[in-house]
Design a protein around this motif. Structure first.
Motif, short mmCIF file in Angstrom:
data_model
loop_
_atom_site.label_atom_id
_atom_site.label_comp_id
_atom_site.label_asym_id
_atom_site.label_seq_id
_atom_site.Cartn_x
_atom_site.Cartn_y
_atom_site.Cartn_z
N THR A 126 0.62 -1.15 0.01
CA THR A 126 0.26 -0.07 -0.17
C THR A 126 0.85 1.36 -0.01
N GLN A 127 1.98 1.18 0.91
CA GLN A 127 2.80 2.23 0.83
C GLN A 127 3.39 2.64 -0.63
N SER A 128 3.87 1.55 -1.11
CA SER A 128 4.19 1.77 -2.50
C SER A 128 3.45 2.18 -3.47
N MET A 129 2.05 2.01 -3.64
CA MET A 129 1.19 2.44 -4.36
C MET A 129 0.79 3.72 -3.95
N LEU A 130 0.68 4.29 -2.72
CA LEU A 130 0.29 5.61 -2.49
C LEU A 130 1.29 6.49 -2.81
N ASP A 131 2.79 6.11 -2.69
CA ASP A 131 3.71 6.73 -3.29
C ASP A 131 3.62 7.00 -4.89
N THR A 132 3.14 5.97 -5.63
CA THR A 132 3.00 6.31 -7.00
C THR A 132 1.88 7.47 -7.26
N ILE A 133 0.68 7.22 -6.40
CA ILE A 133 -0.35 8.15 -6.63
C ILE A 133 -0.03 9.41 -6.24
N PHE A 134 1.03 9.78 -5.26
CA PHE A 134 1.56 10.94 -4.91
C PHE A 134 1.92 11.65 -6.16
N ARG A 135 3.12 10.89 -6.79
CA ARG A 135 3.89 11.30 -8.00
C ARG A 135 2.96 11.72 -8.98
N GLN A 136 1.80 10.93 -9.33
CA GLN A 136 0.81 11.43 -10.17
C GLN A 136 -0.16 12.49 -10.05
N GLU A 137 -0.32 12.58 -8.57
CA GLU A 137 -1.03 13.96 -8.18
C GLU A 137 -0.16 15.23 -8.59
N MET A 138 1.20 15.03 -8.41
CA MET A 138 2.04 16.10 -8.57
C MET A 138 1.97 16.48 -10.11
N MET A 139 1.94 15.66 -10.87
CA MET A 139 1.75 15.85 -12.43
C MET A 139 0.37 16.52 -12.66
N LEU A 140 -0.52 15.92 -12.11
CA LEU A 140 -1.88 16.48 -12.28
C LEU A 140 -2.02 18.04 -11.92
N ASP A 141 -1.32 18.21 -10.56
CA ASP A 141 -1.11 19.40 -10.45
C ASP A 141 -0.70 20.58 -11.39
N SER A 142 0.65 19.95 -11.99
CA SER A 142 0.90 20.91 -12.65
C SER A 142 0.42 21.01 -14.06
N LYS A 143 -0.26 19.82 -14.42
CA LYS A 143 -1.22 20.03 -15.62
C LYS A 143 -2.22 21.00 -15.59
N LEU A 144 -2.86 20.98 -14.26
CA LEU A 144 -3.98 21.80 -13.94
C LEU A 144 -3.72 23.18 -13.98
N LYS A 145 -2.47 23.76 -13.21
CA LYS A 145 -2.00 25.09 -13.39
C LYS A 145 -1.71 25.35 -14.74
N THR A 146 -1.12 24.50 -15.59
CA THR A 146 -0.89 25.04 -16.93
C THR A 146 -1.87 25.33 -17.82
N ALA A 147 -3.05 24.20 -17.46
CA ALA A 147 -4.16 24.64 -18.22
C ALA A 147 -5.02 25.72 -17.66
N ALA A 148 -4.97 26.12 -16.64
CA ALA A 148 -5.72 27.37 -16.03
C ALA A 148 -5.17 28.39 -16.64
N ALA A 149 -3.80 28.55 -16.76
CA ALA A 149 -3.37 29.76 -17.13
C ALA A 149 -3.55 30.01 -18.81
N ILE A 150 -4.09 29.01 -19.34
CA ILE A 150 -4.20 29.36 -20.93
C ILE A 150 -5.45 30.22 -21.00
N PRO A 151 -5.27 31.36 -21.72
CA PRO A 151 -6.31 32.34 -21.92
C PRO A 151 -7.37 31.60 -23.03
N SER A 152 -8.73 32.03 -22.67
CA SER A 152 -9.65 31.29 -23.49
C SER A 152 -9.97 32.22 -24.83
N LEU A 153 -9.35 33.52 -24.68
CA LEU A 153 -9.60 34.27 -25.80
C LEU A 153 -10.87 34.37 -26.36
N PRO A 154 -11.84 34.88 -25.65
CA PRO A 154 -13.46 35.06 -25.69
C PRO A 154 -13.47 36.16 -27.06
#
Length: 622
Positions: free
Chosen positions: A71-99
């Motif tokens: 379980t500890q190994s799996m949660l460590d992998t999930i934590f790494r994926q969460e860091m990637m999703l956080d970076s992906k979310l911040k990058t997507a949120a910074a993209i202007p939608s150009l209305p």
């Protein structure tokens, strides 16, 4: 090289910029949902291994530890994926939608009337009774946190005020606080936000009594810093030889004619590049003027004797840091002489004499390091078997006195550097002239005497190390006996009453159902893991449990096992209500009797214990 071409995409897909952003956010949400399912699966895996699910036999301790590692190994992998999703979310949120341009504003319609708020009409106060989560961001900083028992969010309104009453200890900025309060019947939970950790506590009786504050994400203890060895004496700097003469820089050949640029078509052909003329011969490098003599460097004072390294003191609470001795006055830096004229690139004039370096102030004496105390007994480890007694760590012997470092003699004058041979011709590059002779390295003046090292202020007294709890039973941890019981289907009590159990299974003699059947007899001098889920069925779906409590007693003494979870379920004529808890109990040398007492307060109607939805699981470790 030709330009790259994008492949033909069939069928044609038309997506606006907003559509792409929405798809990015949706993909992040779906990944989060998938991770939530993975975390839930890990939780069910742990429940299966511990035998807390009805009808499941608990695993051995070795198997439980294997599940924990997985379980500890799996949660460590999930934590790494969460860091990637956080970076992906911040990058997507910074993209202007150009209305696009805003259309004309339409005619404003007549104001409508609010008929209700969550089904309530009239003068509605937004609060918990109206189904709205209350938020109060202007509480006094000195608020008594024991009084915050209604569900909601509460924050201090004065960052410069006093600390709150009954708050967690050791908070860096006590006047700045935010608390999330959850209320389920009489069970209150508080989550205290602090920097850099969170704190949690709970009350099973509407804030009458509270569990201690628990840190979430506390930083581990920093290990002791090892001793720094004494700095050796710096030898005298050798004589720097004179810099050799730099030859004159040769003439750079003419740059060849650049061919005409071709016609730009679909990217036309680039015209031929004109011939680059030969690089002219590099002439001899001109002589560099003599570098002036370096002024005499003041004598460096003798380094003071290094004091004895004292015994390493007992590690414990760090006392106050003693005052640091005054740093001696640094002598004035001598005037730097004028820089001589540079040679053909101008002769470099003599560098003026460097003034004497002032005396360095005394460095304070380093206080003696205290003796390293005995390593305490390691306390009881949780579900992992008790760690054997760790033998006492022997006293660290005194470090012998470091003998005085002898004075380093003056470094002799470095002899003249021999002539450097001529550098060979470099290809098309002109011949590099001979490198001039390196002049004799001038004698470096004696290093000035360094002032005596000043006294270092006394180091504060290091507090005594607290007593470490006794180490548990030594030897292999083996599950020697486990049993499961379930309550009989009787009416739930309105006063604190021991639950009457019947035996489901029992594979040993260290756990026995006693007389009366509310008593469970345990063997002396053993460690037991207790886990229970007690479920009751209400007589009507309109009924509810306004207060519920389960108390674990050993020989009439309340044990530190509190309810860790509450569940509601069921539809139609029957509604279920469950309380869960778990923890470890060590038994004494005398006979031991375990009881589980319960009390419920119902809004109306009656309720009975449900045997097939309840269980009391007990594991004995040898």
């Amino acid at each position: 090289m030709s330009n790259p071409n994008l492949p033909n995409i069939t069928p044609t897909i038309t997506l606006s910029r907003d559509d792409v952003l929405n798809m990015l956010f949706s993909s992040i949400a779906m990944e989060e949902l998938g991770l939530a399912h993975v975390i839930n699966a890990e939780g069910e895996k742990i429940q299966f291994a511990l035998g807390t699910l009805p009808g499941i036999t608990p695993s051995t301790l070795a198997e439980v530890l294997q599940v924990n590692s997985s379980t500890q190994s799996m949660l460590d992998t999930i934590f790494r994926q969460e860091m990637m999703l956080d970076s992906k979310l911040k990058t997507a949120a910074a993209i202007p939608s150009l209305p696009g341009p805003t259309g004309a504003t339409g005619i404003t319609g007549l104001a409508g009337e609010v008929s209700s708020v969550n089904g309530l009409t009239g003068d509605v106060v937004l609060g918990a009774t109206a189904g709205v989560f209350p938020i109060n961001n202007d509480e006094p900083s000195t608020q008594d946190l024991d009084q915050l028992i209604n569900a909601g969010v509460y924050s201090s309104g004065d960052p410069n005020g006093g600390a709150p009453l009954n708050g967690p200890p050791g908070v860096d900025h006590p006047p700045v606080w935010t608390i999330y309060v959850s209320q389920v019947g009489a069970y209150i939970q508080q989550l205290y936000i602090s920097n850099p950790v969170l704190y949690y506590r709970s009350s099973p009786d509407n804030g009458q009594t509270w569990s201690p504050w628990e840190e979430i994400g506390a930083q581990g203890i920093t290990g002791a810093t090892g001793e720094t060895g004494a700095t050796g004496v710096t030898g005298a700097t050798g004589v720097t030889g004179a810099t050799g003469v730099t030859g004159a820089t040769g003439v750079t050949g003419e740059t060849g004619v650049t061919g005409a640029t071709g016609v730009t078509g679909e990217t036309g052909v680039t015209g031929a590049t004109g011939v680059t003329g030969e690089t002219g011969m590099t002439g001899e490098t001109g002589m560099t003027g003599e570098t002036g003599m370096t002024g005499v460097t003041g004598m460096t004072g003798e380094t003071g004797m290094t004091g004895e390294t004292g015994m390493t003191g007992v590690t414990g609470m760090t006392g106050e840091t003693g005052m640091t001795g005054e740093t001696g006055v640094t002598g004035a830096t001598g005037v730097t002489g004028e820089t001589g004229v540079t040679g053909e690139t101008g002769v470099t004039g003599e560098t003026g004499a460097t003034g004497e370096t002032g005396m360095t102030g005394e460095t304070g004496m380093t206080g003696a390091t205290g003796v390293t105390g005995e390593t305490g007994m390691t306390g009881e480890t949780g579900m992992t078997g008790a760690t054997g007694v760790t033998g006492e760590t022997g006293m660290t012997g005194e470090t012998g006195m470091t003998g005085a470092t002898g004075v380093t003699g003056v470094t002799g004058v470095t002899g003249e550097t021999g002539m450097t041979g001529a550098t060979g011709e470099t290809g098309v590059t002109g011949v590099t002239g001979e490198t001039g002779m390196t002049g004799a390295t001038g004698a470096t003046g004696a290093t000035g005497v360094s002032g005596a090292t000043g006294l270092t202020g006394a180091t504060g007294v290091t507090g005594a190390t607290g007593v470490t709890g006794a180490t548990g039973i030594t030897g292999p941890i083996i599950v020697s006996n486990n049993a499961m019981f379930e309550p009989t289907a009787v009416a739930v009590p309105s006063t604190l009453t021991p639950i009457v159990f019947s035996e489901n299974f029992n594979n040993g003699s260290g756990i026995q159902l006693g007389t009366p059947a509310s008593n469970i007899n345990l063997s002396p001098n053993s460690l037991y893991y207790i886990s229970f889920t007690i479920t009751i069925a209400l007589s009507d779906e309109a009924n509810s449990v306004t207060a519920g409590q389960i108390v674990v007693n050993l020989n009439g003494n309340v044990q530190p096992i509190t309810v860790t979870g509450q569940k509601n379920g069921g539809t139609g004529a029957t509604v279920y209500f469950s309380l869960e808890g778990n923890g470890f109990i060590p038994t004494a040398a005398n006979p031991n009797v375990l009881t589980i007492a319960a009390i419920y307060t119902l809004s109306s109607g009656t309720a009975n214990f449900v045997p097939d939805r309840s269980n009391l699981s007990i594991i004995r470790f040898a």
